[in-house]
Design an enzyme around this catalytic site. Sequence first.
Site, PDB file in Angstrom:
ATOM      1  NE  ARG A  12      -1.338   2.656   2.742  1.00  0.00           N
ATOM      2  CZ  ARG A  12      -0.893   3.838   3.181  1.00  0.00           C
ATOM      3  NH1 ARG A  12      -0.762   4.853   2.364  1.00  0.00           N
ATOM      4  NH2 ARG A  12      -0.552   3.990   4.451  1.00  0.00           N
ATOM      5  CG  HIS A  72      -4.698   2.782   3.653  1.00  0.00           C
ATOM      6  ND1 HIS A  72      -4.662   3.928   2.899  1.00  0.00           N
ATOM      7  CD2 HIS A  72      -4.363   3.153   4.910  1.00  0.00           C
ATOM      8  CE1 HIS A  72      -4.316   4.946   3.681  1.00  0.00           C
ATOM      9  NE2 HIS A  72      -4.132   4.508   4.895  1.00  0.00           N
ATOM     10  CG  HIS A 290      36.262  -1.257  16.265  1.00  0.00           C
ATOM     11  ND1 HIS A 290      34.923  -0.966  16.240  1.00  0.00           N
ATOM     12  CD2 HIS A 290      36.874  -0.136  16.711  1.00  0.00           C
ATOM     13  CE1 HIS A 290      34.731   0.275  16.658  1.00  0.00           C
ATOM     14  NE2 HIS A 290      35.902   0.798  16.940  1.00  0.00           N
TER      15      HIS A 290
HETATM   16  C1  HCA Z   1      -0.952   9.369   2.738  1.00  0.00           C
HETATM   17  C2  HCA Z   1      -1.739   8.549   3.729  1.00  0.00           C
HETATM   18  C3  HCA Z   1      -0.939   7.936   4.820  1.00  0.00           C
HETATM   19  C4  HCA Z   1      -1.936   7.218   5.710  1.00  0.00           C
HETATM   20  C5  HCA Z   1      -1.436   6.715   7.006  1.00  0.00           C
HETATM   21  C6  HCA Z   1      -2.467   6.002   7.821  1.00  0.00           C
HETATM   22  C7  HCA Z   1      -0.170   9.005   5.631  1.00  0.00           C
HETATM   23  O1  HCA Z   1      -0.784  10.545   2.991  1.00  0.00           O
HETATM   24  O2  HCA Z   1      -0.548   8.839   1.698  1.00  0.00           O
HETATM   25  O3  HCA Z   1      -3.409   5.460   7.258  1.00  0.00           O
HETATM   26  O4  HCA Z   1      -2.313   5.972   9.039  1.00  0.00           O
HETATM   27  O5  HCA Z   1       1.055   8.985   5.634  1.00  0.00           O
HETATM   28  O6  HCA Z   1      -0.842   9.854   6.219  1.00  0.00           O
HETATM   29  O7  HCA Z   1       0.017   7.033   4.302  1.00  0.00           O
HETATM   30 CU    CU Z   2       2.038   7.356   4.666  1.00  0.00          CU
END
Ligand code: HCA
Ligand code: CU
Length: 380
Positions: A12, A72, A290
């Site tokens: 993701r 997500h 070391h």
């Molecule tokens: C982004 C979204 C995210 C989401 C993080 C989360 C971020 O800006 O691409 O779902 O907690 O960094 O805020 O990756």
């Molecule tokens: Cu992020």
Amino acid sequence: VRNFSIIESTLREGEQFANAFFDTAKKIEIAKALDEFGVEYLELTSPAASEQSRIDCTEIAKLGLKAKILTHTRCHMDDARIAVETGVDGLDVVIGTSSLLREFSHGKDMDYITKQATEVITFIKSKGLEVRFSTEDSFRSDLVDLLSIYKAVDKLGVNRVGIADTVGCATPTQVYELVRTLRGVVSCDIECHFHNDTGCAIANAHAALEAGATHIDTSVLGIGERNGISPLGGFVARMYATDREYVMSKYKLHMLRDIENLIADAVEVQVPFNNYITGYCAFTHKAGIHAKAILNNPSTYEILKPEDFGMTRYVSIGHRLTGWNAVKNRVQQLGLTLTDDQVKQVTAKIKALADIRPRNIDAVDQLLREFHAEVHGSNN
Ligand code: HCA
Ligand code: CU
């Protein structure tokens, strides 16, 4: 700091890395490898992003992996409706709460956000799925806003709330304080997501766990938006140093190098020379002082045992900083017999040559063999 889970987001956040493109087969290969490594969750790109993303999400959810599969999405009914049909175990939903994002991104106020979150969370729960609610750009959001929305979603029965350092601005102390405060306000689990723009992503993850967080987002090699997030390998190194037994009982650490190579190949980058655990010099010892101590007892200069990660230690001797103890060790490895005085003599030769330019191990070995032949007579 025990009882944390990794939410592995290579599929993701990692897809948001500049070079990333994973076809279905590659995603499945990555998912299986991470599952075998032992991460507790895999987070996948929103099925609302594209038709292929939706199909891939469904395919990975069907694999029957040990890891729970999350997708997500924006905290929005349009996305949630698609996501609950993919067969995933849960949804990680997120919405921007900083005034910057509210003004320049989605344009909604906190009342609207709370209403929308309520609708989306209630819907996901009605489908029997796990749900996490996170605020994007948490560290530049108003604390009162944050705590009130987290309290509201906790009452709705979310499994986790999430804190995201979307821009990588937070310090470990700020993280500790925010998580600590939140820990006193909600009873659900707390997930944290740290970008690495200023090099704090791993330290922030550790600080979050110390303050009571339960879940940490990672990606392999840290790939993600801009310069990425807490890297899986570096985070594991940190937690191993904190609690070796626990980390070794959860994760197959020997797989780390292959998993990193898999991702590096897929996104066409090199594993950095100074990478945690797997960087080419991560277990190379150089200075004479070391080297001597390491040869007597590795824990003098190593907090990570290379063998726990399927790696090997290397004591470098073909350079001007070398010492006779390290050279003696190499002499023994080669099965040569020299007195300590002779080792000291040949060490002086190596240092003199290496003052001109460093020598590789083959050149040093040859020099040692020649020296050995000289002192023992040439037909020996
Ligand atoms: C982004 C979204 C995210 C989401 C993080 C989360 C971020 O800006 O691409 O779902 O907690 O960094 O805020 O990756
Ligand atoms: Cu992020």
